[in-house]
Write a protein that holds these residues in place. Sequence first.
Motif, PDB file in Angstrom:
ATOM      1  N   ILE A  60       0.877  -1.159   0.000  1.00 54.29           N
ATOM      2  CA  ILE A  60       0.000   0.000   0.000  1.00 54.29           C
ATOM      3  C   ILE A  60       0.919   1.214   0.000  1.00 54.29           C
ATOM      4  O   ILE A  60       1.645   1.453   0.964  1.00 54.29           O
ATOM      5  CB  ILE A  60      -0.889   0.056   1.249  1.00 54.29           C
ATOM      6  CG1 ILE A  60      -1.437  -1.339   1.575  1.00 54.29           C
ATOM      7  CG2 ILE A  60      -2.019   1.045   1.049  1.00 54.29           C
ATOM      8  CD1 ILE A  60      -2.109  -1.409   2.914  1.00 54.29           C
ATOM      9  N   ALA A  61       0.877   1.930  -1.098  1.00 58.13           N
ATOM     10  CA  ALA A  61       1.794   3.058  -1.229  1.00 58.13           C
ATOM     11  C   ALA A  61       1.444   4.138  -0.216  1.00 58.13           C
ATOM     12  O   ALA A  61       0.275   4.420   0.028  1.00 58.13           O
ATOM     13  CB  ALA A  61       1.722   3.612  -2.634  1.00 58.13           C
ATOM     14  N   SER A  62       2.465   4.724   0.357  1.00 57.07           N
ATOM     15  CA  SER A  62       2.225   5.825   1.276  1.00 57.07           C
ATOM     16  C   SER A  62       1.990   7.083   0.450  1.00 57.07           C
ATOM     17  O   SER A  62       2.312   7.135  -0.717  1.00 57.07           O
ATOM     18  CB  SER A  62       3.435   6.026   2.169  1.00 57.07           C
ATOM     19  OG  SER A  62       4.535   6.408   1.381  1.00 57.07           O
ATOM     20  N   THR A  63       1.403   8.060   1.104  1.00 60.44           N
ATOM     21  CA  THR A  63       1.175   9.300   0.370  1.00 60.44           C
ATOM     22  C   THR A  63       2.347  10.220   0.623  1.00 60.44           C
ATOM     23  O   THR A  63       2.788  10.392   1.757  1.00 60.44           O
ATOM     24  CB  THR A  63      -0.086  10.011   0.878  1.00 60.44           C
ATOM     25  OG1 THR A  63      -0.843   9.087   1.638  1.00 60.44           O
ATOM     26  CG2 THR A  63      -0.895  10.537  -0.263  1.00 60.44           C
ATOM     27  N   ARG A  64       2.831  10.826  -0.454  1.00 57.12           N
ATOM     28  CA  ARG A  64       3.918  11.764  -0.327  1.00 57.12           C
ATOM     29  C   ARG A  64       3.385  13.013   0.349  1.00 57.12           C
ATOM     30  O   ARG A  64       2.254  13.433   0.106  1.00 57.12           O
ATOM     31  CB  ARG A  64       4.441  12.096  -1.728  1.00 57.12           C
ATOM     32  CG  ARG A  64       5.772  12.780  -1.726  1.00 57.12           C
ATOM     33  CD  ARG A  64       6.298  12.955  -3.135  1.00 57.12           C
ATOM     34  NE  ARG A  64       7.523  13.720  -3.122  1.00 57.12           N
ATOM     35  CZ  ARG A  64       8.728  13.218  -2.879  1.00 57.12           C
ATOM     36  NH1 ARG A  64       8.852  11.927  -2.661  1.00 57.12           N
ATOM     37  NH2 ARG A  64       9.795  13.977  -2.857  1.00 57.12           N
ATOM     38  N   THR A 300      11.507   0.612  -6.822  1.00 56.31           N
ATOM     39  CA  THR A 300      10.201   1.028  -7.328  1.00 56.31           C
ATOM     40  C   THR A 300       9.809   2.407  -6.811  1.00 56.31           C
ATOM     41  O   THR A 300       8.770   2.929  -7.171  1.00 56.31           O
ATOM     42  CB  THR A 300       9.108   0.030  -6.900  1.00 56.31           C
ATOM     43  OG1 THR A 300       9.043   0.037  -5.463  1.00 56.31           O
ATOM     44  CG2 THR A 300       9.409  -1.365  -7.384  1.00 56.31           C
ATOM     45  N   TYR A 301      10.643   2.993  -5.950  1.00 56.65           N
ATOM     46  CA  TYR A 301      10.244   4.239  -5.306  1.00 56.65           C
ATOM     47  C   TYR A 301      10.212   5.431  -6.257  1.00 56.65           C
ATOM     48  O   TYR A 301      10.987   5.514  -7.199  1.00 56.65           O
ATOM     49  CB  TYR A 301      11.209   4.554  -4.153  1.00 56.65           C
ATOM     50  CG  TYR A 301      10.714   4.057  -2.813  1.00 56.65           C
ATOM     51  CD1 TYR A 301      10.429   2.712  -2.624  1.00 56.65           C
ATOM     52  CD2 TYR A 301      10.517   4.931  -1.753  1.00 56.65           C
ATOM     53  CE1 TYR A 301       9.969   2.251  -1.410  1.00 56.65           C
ATOM     54  CE2 TYR A 301      10.056   4.473  -0.521  1.00 56.65           C
ATOM     55  CZ  TYR A 301       9.787   3.134  -0.353  1.00 56.65           C
ATOM     56  OH  TYR A 301       9.331   2.682   0.845  1.00 56.65           O
ATOM     57  N   ILE A 302       9.311   6.338  -5.947  1.00 49.43           N
ATOM     58  CA  ILE A 302       9.247   7.625  -6.639  1.00 49.43           C
ATOM     59  C   ILE A 302       9.880   8.637  -5.688  1.00 49.43           C
ATOM     60  O   ILE A 302       9.482   8.734  -4.526  1.00 49.43           O
ATOM     61  CB  ILE A 302       7.782   8.018  -6.914  1.00 49.43           C
ATOM     62  CG1 ILE A 302       7.093   6.980  -7.798  1.00 49.43           C
ATOM     63  CG2 ILE A 302       7.709   9.412  -7.527  1.00 49.43           C
ATOM     64  CD1 ILE A 302       7.593   6.942  -9.216  1.00 49.43           C
ATOM     65  N   VAL A 303      10.881   9.342  -6.175  1.00 45.22           N
ATOM     66  CA  VAL A 303      11.594  10.273  -5.298  1.00 45.22           C
ATOM     67  C   VAL A 303      11.708  11.652  -5.935  1.00 45.22           C
ATOM     68  O   VAL A 303      11.495  11.805  -7.132  1.00 45.22           O
ATOM     69  CB  VAL A 303      13.018   9.760  -4.964  1.00 45.22           C
ATOM     70  CG1 VAL A 303      12.966   8.449  -4.228  1.00 45.22           C
ATOM     71  CG2 VAL A 303      13.846   9.639  -6.225  1.00 45.22           C
ATOM     72  N   GLY A 304      12.041  12.637  -5.108  1.00 43.74           N
ATOM     73  CA  GLY A 304      12.232  13.999  -5.603  1.00 43.74           C
ATOM     74  C   GLY A 304      13.496  14.075  -6.444  1.00 43.74           C
ATOM     75  O   GLY A 304      14.541  13.562  -6.068  1.00 43.74           O
ATOM     76  N   LEU A 316       9.368  14.214   2.916  1.00 43.77           N
ATOM     77  CA  LEU A 316       8.123  14.083   2.154  1.00 43.77           C
ATOM     78  C   LEU A 316       7.739  12.620   1.951  1.00 43.77           C
ATOM     79  O   LEU A 316       6.572  12.259   1.954  1.00 43.77           O
ATOM     80  CB  LEU A 316       8.272  14.760   0.788  1.00 43.77           C
ATOM     81  CG  LEU A 316       8.378  16.288   0.818  1.00 43.77           C
ATOM     82  CD1 LEU A 316       8.927  16.814  -0.494  1.00 43.77           C
ATOM     83  CD2 LEU A 316       7.027  16.915   1.117  1.00 43.77           C
ATOM     84  N   GLN A 317       8.746  11.780   1.779  1.00 44.51           N
ATOM     85  CA  GLN A 317       8.498  10.362   1.518  1.00 44.51           C
ATOM     86  C   GLN A 317       7.955   9.701   2.769  1.00 44.51           C
ATOM     87  O   GLN A 317       8.565   9.758   3.815  1.00 44.51           O
ATOM     88  CB  GLN A 317       9.808   9.689   1.113  1.00 44.51           C
ATOM     89  CG  GLN A 317       9.702   8.250   0.725  1.00 44.51           C
ATOM     90  CD  GLN A 317       9.124   8.071  -0.653  1.00 44.51           C
ATOM     91  OE1 GLN A 317       7.962   7.715  -0.789  1.00 44.51           O
ATOM     92  NE2 GLN A 317       9.922   8.295  -1.687  1.00 44.51           N
ATOM     93  N   GLY A 318       6.800   9.104   2.710  1.00 43.32           N
ATOM     94  CA  GLY A 318       6.290   8.354   3.854  1.00 43.32           C
ATOM     95  C   GLY A 318       6.858   6.955   3.801  1.00 43.32           C
ATOM     96  O   GLY A 318       7.802   6.690   3.077  1.00 43.32           O
ATOM     97  N   SER A 319       6.290   6.036   4.592  1.00 36.21           N
ATOM     98  CA  SER A 319       6.748   4.656   4.432  1.00 36.21           C
ATOM     99  C   SER A 319       5.577   3.791   4.009  1.00 36.21           C
ATOM    100  O   SER A 319       4.463   3.926   4.526  1.00 36.21           O
ATOM    101  CB  SER A 319       7.393   4.148   5.718  1.00 36.21           C
ATOM    102  OG  SER A 319       6.494   4.240   6.769  1.00 36.21           O
ATOM    103  N   ASP A 320       5.838   2.927   3.071  1.00 37.46           N
ATOM    104  CA  ASP A 320       4.794   2.089   2.493  1.00 37.46           C
ATOM    105  C   ASP A 320       4.241   1.095   3.481  1.00 37.46           C
ATOM    106  O   ASP A 320       4.944   0.637   4.375  1.00 37.46           O
ATOM    107  CB  ASP A 320       5.356   1.319   1.288  1.00 37.46           C
ATOM    108  CG  ASP A 320       5.524   2.220   0.076  1.00 37.46           C
ATOM    109  OD1 ASP A 320       5.066   3.379   0.159  1.00 37.46           O
ATOM    110  OD2 ASP A 320       6.099   1.776  -0.917  1.00 37.46           O
ATOM    111  N   SER A 343      -0.293  -0.441   8.095  1.00 33.82           N
ATOM    112  CA  SER A 343      -0.759   0.791   7.470  1.00 33.82           C
ATOM    113  C   SER A 343       0.424   1.617   6.981  1.00 33.82           C
ATOM    114  O   SER A 343       1.450   1.673   7.636  1.00 33.82           O
ATOM    115  CB  SER A 343      -1.557   1.622   8.464  1.00 33.82           C
ATOM    116  OG  SER A 343      -2.712   0.911   8.813  1.00 33.82           O
ATOM    117  N   PRO A 344       0.236   2.250   5.840  1.00 31.27           N
ATOM    118  CA  PRO A 344       1.303   3.131   5.370  1.00 31.27           C
ATOM    119  C   PRO A 344       1.303   4.410   6.205  1.00 31.27           C
ATOM    120  O   PRO A 344       0.259   4.786   6.735  1.00 31.27           O
ATOM    121  CB  PRO A 344       0.905   3.437   3.930  1.00 31.27           C
ATOM    122  CG  PRO A 344      -0.574   3.284   3.914  1.00 31.27           C
ATOM    123  CD  PRO A 344      -0.918   2.255   4.956  1.00 31.27           C
TER     124      PRO A 344
END
Lengths: 968, 385
Positions: A60-64, A300-304, A316-320, A343-344
Amino acid sequence: MDKKLRERLKKLKINRAAVLIILFAVLAFVLLRRIYVLQIINGEDYRTNFSLQTTKTRTIASTRGKIYDRNGKILASNQLSYSLTLEDAGSYGSTREQYLNLNGEAYRIANILESNGDSLDNDFHIVLDENGNYVFNVSGTSLLRFKADVYGRALIKDLTTQESETTADEMMAHLISERGYGIIRTKNPYTEEELASVGLPPVETLTPKEILDITYVRYQLFTTSYRKYVPVTIATDISDESVAELSEKKNTLTGIDIVEDSIRVYDQAEAFASLIGYTGKISAEELSELSEINSNYDSTYIVGKSGIEKIFETTLQGSDGQETVHVDNFGRVLGVDEDKRISPSAGGDVYLTIDKDLQIATYKMLEQRIAGVLETVIIEDEYFDKSEVDDTEDIRIPITDIYIAIFENSVLDVSHFTEDDATATEQALQAAFTDKQQKVFAAIAEQLTGSDPLPYKELSDELKEYESYIVNDLLMGTSGILNSSKIDKTDETYLAWTRDESISLQQYLTYAASMNWIDISAFASSDTYLDSGEIYAELSAYIEDYLTDDDVFGDILYKYLILTRDISGNQIIRALYDQGVLDKNNEDYKKWRSGAYTSYEMIKRKIHNLELTPAMLALDPCSGSAVVTDPTTGEILACVTYPGYDNNRLANSMDVAYYNKLAADASRPFYNKATQQKTAPGSTFKLVTTTAGLEENTIDRNTVFSCNGIFDLTDTPLNCWYEDGHGDQNIIGGLQNSCNVFFANVAYTLGINEEGNWSDSLSLSKLISYAKMYALDKNSGIEVPEATPSISDRYAIQSAIGQGTHSYTTTQLARYVTTIANSGTIYNISMVDKITDTDGNILEDYTPEIEGTVTISDETWDIIHDGMRHVVMSKQELKDLDQKLSSAGKTGTAQESKSRPSHALYICYAPYEDPEVAIAVRIGNGYSSTNAELTAKDILQYYFSLVDQSLLITGKARTDSVTQRQVD
Amino acid sequence: MLRQYRLRDYNFRLVLWLVALSSLGVLLVGSAAASMQTKQLLGVIGGLTIMVILSLFDFSWILNFYWLIYLVNLALLIAVLVAGKSVGGATRWLNVGFRFQPSELCKILLIFFFAKYFLVHENELNKPGVVIRSIILLALPLFLILSQPDMKNTITITLVFCMLYYIAGLSYKYILGVMVIVIPLFAIFMAIIVQPDQRLIKDYQRTRIMAFLNPDSEQYTDNTSQQKNSVTAIGSGMLTGKGLNNSDVSSANKGNFISEIQTDFIFAVAGEELGFLGSAGIIILLFLIVLECLLMSIRAKDVSGRVICGGMASLVGFQSFINIGVATRILPNTGTPLPFVSYGLTSLISLYIGMGLVLNVGLQGRIRVQAPRRVKMHRQGAAHY
């Protein structure tokens, strides 16, 4: 032991094995009965209600975290989207069958996406160019990394020579074949029935695009092949229509899944892109860097990638999170295992000190002012010789330069001229181009291979330009064929070509070939031996071949087509309408069609309406920057660079074509004009000179110097910008008039040593020490990357008036004026306010640090402020502002080139009595500092709501009070 | 070491059952995981060859090296702990060019060792000293296996050891005594492990047991779904099955719905693809093998022969029951291979090594005892005429 007992014992032993026989017979019976019950009695039930289940772990992707402005207005947020994932979940009898099924599925998926206006992600680095050929869209290390990925090598150095040198075509041929993904088999090809069974057309009818799509999907599956059952994302942010159609066909498309995802959305992207940056899929380098900080990061991460997104990446990056779901044999989710759910946790939110509305307004007002300057310097003449002008303020832009710019900066998409749906105008332009190309190639061929080539200096200007391009850009530049390190720079023939221009290109190249200056491997097959004559013949063929597809050379051809009037302004305007660059739905279009406007008038109107922006044309001026701070806190309220760009198109799945266009754009949108571009400060530096003179007691408030237009006490005389001279003035007058002679005199007094002699270095060292007092040798403190400033270390007199080798960014000048506004507190100006968690609880609060203080007398401050106040009061164009708001400021002009307009600078603060804002504005090649001053005036009027917003943000070029005249 | 044997004493029936069962195994492994079929076939051929060769060696001569056997066994188990490959949290493998699992071989080696040990102490089997020493000798390798951890082999070996001692001639008094102690202990053990915070066994082991005890509890569905799927697969095979290597999408085997299907759940493939006829055939073949071994045990020349045959019978019997019991969900989930059928070279070769000795026991029969009997019968017959 007696015999009887032994006999009994033996009997007992036999019995023991028999006991076991009975035991195992019972066990066998139990099992037989069990399978009888399962298979015979209940078998029918199991067969008809066949339902199996298995569990899968889903991430479950976390929200940035979001990014807000100082007032809590949103700048970067996340929007719910749907992504398509695919996993190889099928089971097949053979590899052949597996590949056939996967290829068919990829084809069907691509078709469904296409039909709904969506597309597969494009992080595959082979694309189709305009001619439908496969080409790589990356180069260098990125390309090698991509090759290593494709060939399944862990490291770049594991690539074989053949693999690392493979072309896009060769790589595709490999991937298409049975050695790759078996899309087209030469041995034992798929039968039509086989192909039809998986929805594939006959392989020979597959288009290159379709083959590329299938290859892309297969490659994505391949990248995770070592982790089975791991789904890969093959399309992001797909439309509702695609979601509906794919969900409906889930039973036939094995292994697909639609997952909820989020995409990053930037509000008012253009104005903020340079500060906020954008996000993207993590690169190998970023992964190794970030996983050192947090081990959760994976590929697979999306980063700044830049800006605040990058600087505050880990915040900004939460944890999945993770959840376990039960799925049946069709992949349908039967239920979620609530107990195992992790939970993310969402990332932290970043609040900037930037005022969103002010930033947007500043961006727009800056653009309007730059466009105003541009509009007023365009002339109807077709030709303007810059070398003829004495003063850069007289430089004008002939209309033909606009037309040329439209081609050079890709405002028109020339590749569309050859498309099937090209309009009549586009076709006509293309026909003119093709005709020109043939003529030019013939002329070049004449020079390269003809019997009577002309020496360079006898060529027409046009042919000279072509030959220069061939040698400098093609042979010595991109292709590296002419190896400049091998060339003997003292060689007679070389000098004849470069210095004397007395030999022909043919002579030069033939000689170069004979001297082995030419790397033949780039254009000839290396296994055959060629003599220098043959090499030369191959090279000539190669040059023509290369130039045919070369866009830059194409732009030169268009330039001459325009100069020779083979392409008219009207044709270009029509093409701009055809391609949708200009909007047909307004009065101008009708009037122009009816002949009410000439093409010159039309172009000026379009520039005035900002339909053709300064950024699009990339002529002078086309860029600018403005920084607004709060001098009481050191917080940055606005930091604008023009032109901006749309970071929405770079975030998420990057629009590579857009990125490449930006990277090649002559207005350089990726180059932050506020934090990266350094220029001389011009007369804005005179406040430091003032400080030095007053604090060193070489002058006081009443010291008077007379200006007759020239300062000639030292070896290098210095002209005042006002040739007639300002006459007698004290320091206030000197500042008000920005009199060069006055400040040259101040610098001179600073340089008088104990013996009473003038010393340049003494004067310079004093200027430097006061510049350092204002921390002009240090970065401003802004969080995004900033260029390092340099204080002038040569020519004391020039340095005193802000020329010399001074070089600062707009942000550094903003910090300087902030310090002046608050009378001495040097803040490390900052744009980050605080970091909170999702519920708004403050995690970290930032306040700008104090770098130091300028400790000088109150009298000096009074004089500086008073002088700046007089600057404002003396300006006719600031009268209306001054009636409502008293401000203080200083103009500056920085001249860098004799052939381009000067840079316009202005620093100011307001209100004069109790400063609330400090501003630094710079318009690169903006002619007069007045133009920067007018932008600052706009900002003040906006900030203090002195004028109705609709009068400030008009959406039109602002030409009122615009001037090219130098005033300081 | 080699002796003169009579061909008619060679137990061809046992060989036939073994070949039949192993062939079925190769077919099933092929259907479950095509890539492993060739390896399994080579394993069977190699195993049979080793078996035939070993069957010609005098087992009594081999057993002379029983202490060496014991020490080699310990050495292998220690090697696993020191240099073993860790797979899924447990260290059971040694990488020696291929994946070698010493605990599988251990079962066979312990049978050999105790066969000789009990022969040596034939007359003192029921003395407390021997009982205690035997238990200590068992405990050493058992502890090493348990610490891998490998609960299922620990249980299997314990069970087989009990059978060995029983066949060797443990007094029923002991057996009664042990039962009086073990049954309440087992009750207490179960009572403890149902407590969530117990420390007796590992969590995953407890989860499996709990999943078996509470098949419908959501909490343990992960563990039961494998068994549920296996039962569904077996049931759906009905009388004749879906056929080997079928391409039915809705197949537990083809749809990859049971993990480790080629090893621990090979019976699910048999049930699904060969139906009742095939799976009953497997159970009957396994029983016939057990039966042959036990019959040979009865005819063995001495205690060691009896123990070898009985031990192998027990090993095959228990392991089969546990495996099929798990696949048909009458036992909790433990990963035990099905003898001669499951994919797994160590297990296969080890079993064939055991069978080699069993066959030699058969060859040596109770010649000296039987011969006079026949003569006697002949005499009786003669008298009759």
